[in-house]
Design an enzyme around this catalytic site. Sequence first.
Site, PDB file in Angstrom:
ATOM      1  N   HIS A 305       0.807  -1.214   0.000  1.00 20.85           N
ATOM      2  CA  HIS A 305       0.000   0.000   0.000  1.00 20.85           C
ATOM      3  C   HIS A 305       0.847   1.275   0.000  1.00 20.85           C
ATOM      4  O   HIS A 305       0.420   2.297  -0.508  1.00 20.85           O
ATOM      5  CB  HIS A 305      -1.050  -0.050   1.112  1.00 20.85           C
ATOM      6  CG  HIS A 305      -2.182  -0.958   0.719  1.00 20.85           C
ATOM      7  ND1 HIS A 305      -2.237  -2.271   1.103  1.00 20.85           N
ATOM      8  CD2 HIS A 305      -3.238  -0.766  -0.098  1.00 20.85           C
ATOM      9  CE1 HIS A 305      -3.317  -2.839   0.552  1.00 20.85           C
ATOM     10  NE2 HIS A 305      -3.940  -1.945  -0.178  1.00 20.85           N
ATOM     11  N   GLU A 546      -8.972 -12.096  -9.201  1.00 16.89           N
ATOM     12  CA  GLU A 546      -7.626 -11.990  -8.629  1.00 16.89           C
ATOM     13  C   GLU A 546      -7.187 -13.273  -7.940  1.00 16.89           C
ATOM     14  O   GLU A 546      -6.136 -13.307  -7.310  1.00 16.89           O
ATOM     15  CB  GLU A 546      -7.528 -10.786  -7.684  1.00 16.89           C
ATOM     16  CG  GLU A 546      -8.562 -10.750  -6.589  1.00 16.89           C
ATOM     17  CD  GLU A 546      -8.448  -9.514  -5.692  1.00 16.89           C
ATOM     18  OE1 GLU A 546      -7.434  -8.803  -5.744  1.00 16.89           O
ATOM     19  OE2 GLU A 546      -9.397  -9.272  -4.920  1.00 16.89           O
ATOM     20  N   ASP A 570      -2.869  -9.122  -6.951  1.00 13.18           N
ATOM     21  CA  ASP A 570      -3.058 -10.394  -6.257  1.00 13.18           C
ATOM     22  C   ASP A 570      -3.008 -11.563  -7.225  1.00 13.18           C
ATOM     23  O   ASP A 570      -2.464 -12.613  -6.901  1.00 13.18           O
ATOM     24  CB  ASP A 570      -4.398 -10.392  -5.505  1.00 13.18           C
ATOM     25  CG  ASP A 570      -4.253  -9.730  -4.140  1.00 13.18           C
ATOM     26  OD1 ASP A 570      -3.237 -10.005  -3.469  1.00 13.18           O
ATOM     27  OD2 ASP A 570      -5.123  -8.932  -3.766  1.00 13.18           O
ATOM     28  N   CYS A 617      -7.908  -3.421 -12.791  1.00 15.70           N
ATOM     29  CA  CYS A 617      -7.579  -2.374 -11.819  1.00 15.70           C
ATOM     30  C   CYS A 617      -6.278  -2.665 -11.085  1.00 15.70           C
ATOM     31  O   CYS A 617      -5.894  -1.943 -10.190  1.00 15.70           O
ATOM     32  CB  CYS A 617      -8.718  -2.168 -10.832  1.00 15.70           C
ATOM     33  SG  CYS A 617      -9.077  -3.645  -9.883  1.00 15.70           S
TER      34      CYS A 617
HETATM   35  C1  PEP Z   1      -5.182  -6.234  -7.050  1.00 11.66           C
HETATM   36  O1  PEP Z   1      -5.044  -7.189  -6.284  1.00 11.66           O
HETATM   37  O2  PEP Z   1      -4.732  -6.199  -8.210  1.00 11.66           O
HETATM   38  C2  PEP Z   1      -5.894  -5.021  -6.610  1.00 11.66           C
HETATM   39  C3  PEP Z   1      -6.191  -4.073  -7.461  1.00 11.66           C
HETATM   40  O3  PEP Z   1      -6.237  -4.916  -5.321  1.00 11.66           O
HETATM   41  P1  PEP Z   1      -5.243  -4.628  -4.095  1.00 11.66           P
HETATM   42  O4  PEP Z   1      -3.943  -4.170  -4.663  1.00 11.66           O
HETATM   43  O5  PEP Z   1      -5.897  -3.602  -3.245  1.00 11.66           O
HETATM   44  O6  PEP Z   1      -5.176  -5.966  -3.423  1.00 11.66           O
HETATM   45 MG    MG Z   2      -6.271  -7.443  -4.543  1.00 10.84          MG
END
Ligand code: PEP
Ligand code: MG
Length: 659
Positions: A305, A546, A570, A617
Amino acid sequence: MERSTIVRVHEGLHARPATRFVKLAKAFESDVELVKDGKAVSAKSSVKLMLLAVKENQEVTVRANGADAIEAIEALIGYLENPKAGLDDEETHAPDHGKEAAPAPAPRSAPALSDEASSGLRGVAASEGVAIGPAFVHLPPDIAGQGRMLQADEIAGEIDRFHAAVAAVQARMDRALAQDSLSAGDRGIVAALRDIAADDSLTGEAEKAIRGGNDAVSATITAASTIAADFSAVDDHYLNARADDVHAVGRQISLVLLGQDDASLENIPQGAILIADDIGAWDLARAPLKRIGGVVCGHGGATSHIAIIARSHGIPAVLGLGDRIHLLRKAQEVALDGNSGQVIIDPDAATRADFAGRVEAAAKERAGLAAFKTVTPKLADGKVIEVAANIGSLEEIEAAQEAGAMGVGLFRTELLFMRHMHLPSEDMQAETYAALAKAFAPYPVIVRTLDIGGDKPIAGIEFPDEENPFLGWRGIRMCLDRPDIFKRQLRALLRAAVHGNIKVMLPMVSDLGEVRQTRVLVDECAAELKAEGVPHATFDLGVMIETPAAVLIAPALAKEVAFFSIGTNDLTQYIMAADRLNPTVAKLNDVTNPAVMSAIELTAKAGVAAGIMVGMCGEAAGRPDLIPAFLEMGLTELSMSPASIQRAKKTITAMAAGE
Ligand code: PEP
Ligand code: MG
């Protein structure tokens, strides 16, 4: 004399209410105690009161003994029954606190720079761009006592020194509270820490240890650990988290005793490179991000993050340096390349000139891309590709709009849950989602339901200890097991859908049943809202792809949902069995690996065949080298950090023009 009552203080006698109660109690000469379940504590100690863990609607007794006992009981019972009465504005609005706001600095005894350090370290390239600037070292030192027993004639002096340090910490916190610029959230944090510093429990414990012959720093550490252990032992998730606050205060007192300075991210100079071992996502999110030139961290990987926040603000970052981060303790100036992962400590003149040139070229490129802000990218056949933003808070709306985002393809709701000490209410969630929907209407805003797990727990949800939190109770799994939390979010989303184009997607789906169970809950929520006469509207329900399981059942999933959004962060870690946060396996964590690319292709095929929208995403969505392949697979929406949007629009436009 004594009197009993039912506590009407919202959420019970937590930090701020406990402090208000103590303030009232201290106004009386009488000894005052609060009694719950037969246990009596002094009503003049907020720490002891908090540890009594008095909840709303519980019965308690106020006991007073002294000349003004009647008045004391009347005032305190009055507060417990009607806590809002008679409070000034500051008190009613001061929120309760969270975590330590301002951890300490700083260098000492850095290891000698190795050859690798002077020629350049390499970490995980986590947020693109190059930067060079003064080092802002944010590496709190480990604090240790002197480890020797005091002579009898030293004790009185040591107690004085301790009290002077406590007074200095309190005065520093009072000065911070006096600043107008302090946000309401930060004010609550500082006020709560000051209360702990002022409390007899901590000072009393420490004084006892000094009288036993311990030096003041050792005594402070011991006292803080003892009280923190009491907080950890209470059966209340919020109070458990207060253990961190006690440690934070103990740390501040110890630093003063040691004559060491404290530093906070607040003071980071313009353009500085932030050097830290680890920074909480929330600490970073509220730091003065506009001033940060670059980030170098011991922890973190490309999809941690910290990386995501850095990318969304266009801050170059190199993470995952591990223990080598300590090589930067004494750095004066740092250059970093967020594309290659290179970090150079105190660069020589040639390197400095090279980096300065690259920083300038990047600024020029940004200026050149600005023309794409208002472009609606289309393929050669005229099909519009939606280039949307990934954001996690309302504060990022502006950056996304500035970049030209065509809506939000991923609103991570975790921050909303992490930044409050209790689970956010339905009303406050509904307001947040509605504000988001209004800001981007008529473009869609895809809100992802809570995706949280044991790796980043939040107040209000008990997570079991797990060997492998990434394979554990997270995302949709946790939500379906906690319909009380999940339904509150779904109701808020149904309410917000009235205000714009809200779509909802589920994280970590690995089984059709998860979608079906969610639908039942959504229907239940809609029926409840209807019965209550609360305005609401339906929304499209989609899933993140994912997990490998979701890829393999994509054809069946596509029949049940309105859209797919591929979460490559993920998906890559699960397909490759390579922890996304582990720098040692960062090489395997590669979205371009044929295994991951074919998982993306399988997903796209299933979605296209079923006629639903397929978007992405994960961070790969913003990569110009991969965008053409994704569009050829049939994706029509790409959602990314705001900083990547204009370049993605340019890539798509060039592709359509056959360049
Ligand atoms: C992902 O896993 O690609 C995603 C967009 O979600 P996060 O990075 O919040 O797990
Ligand atoms: Mg994710």
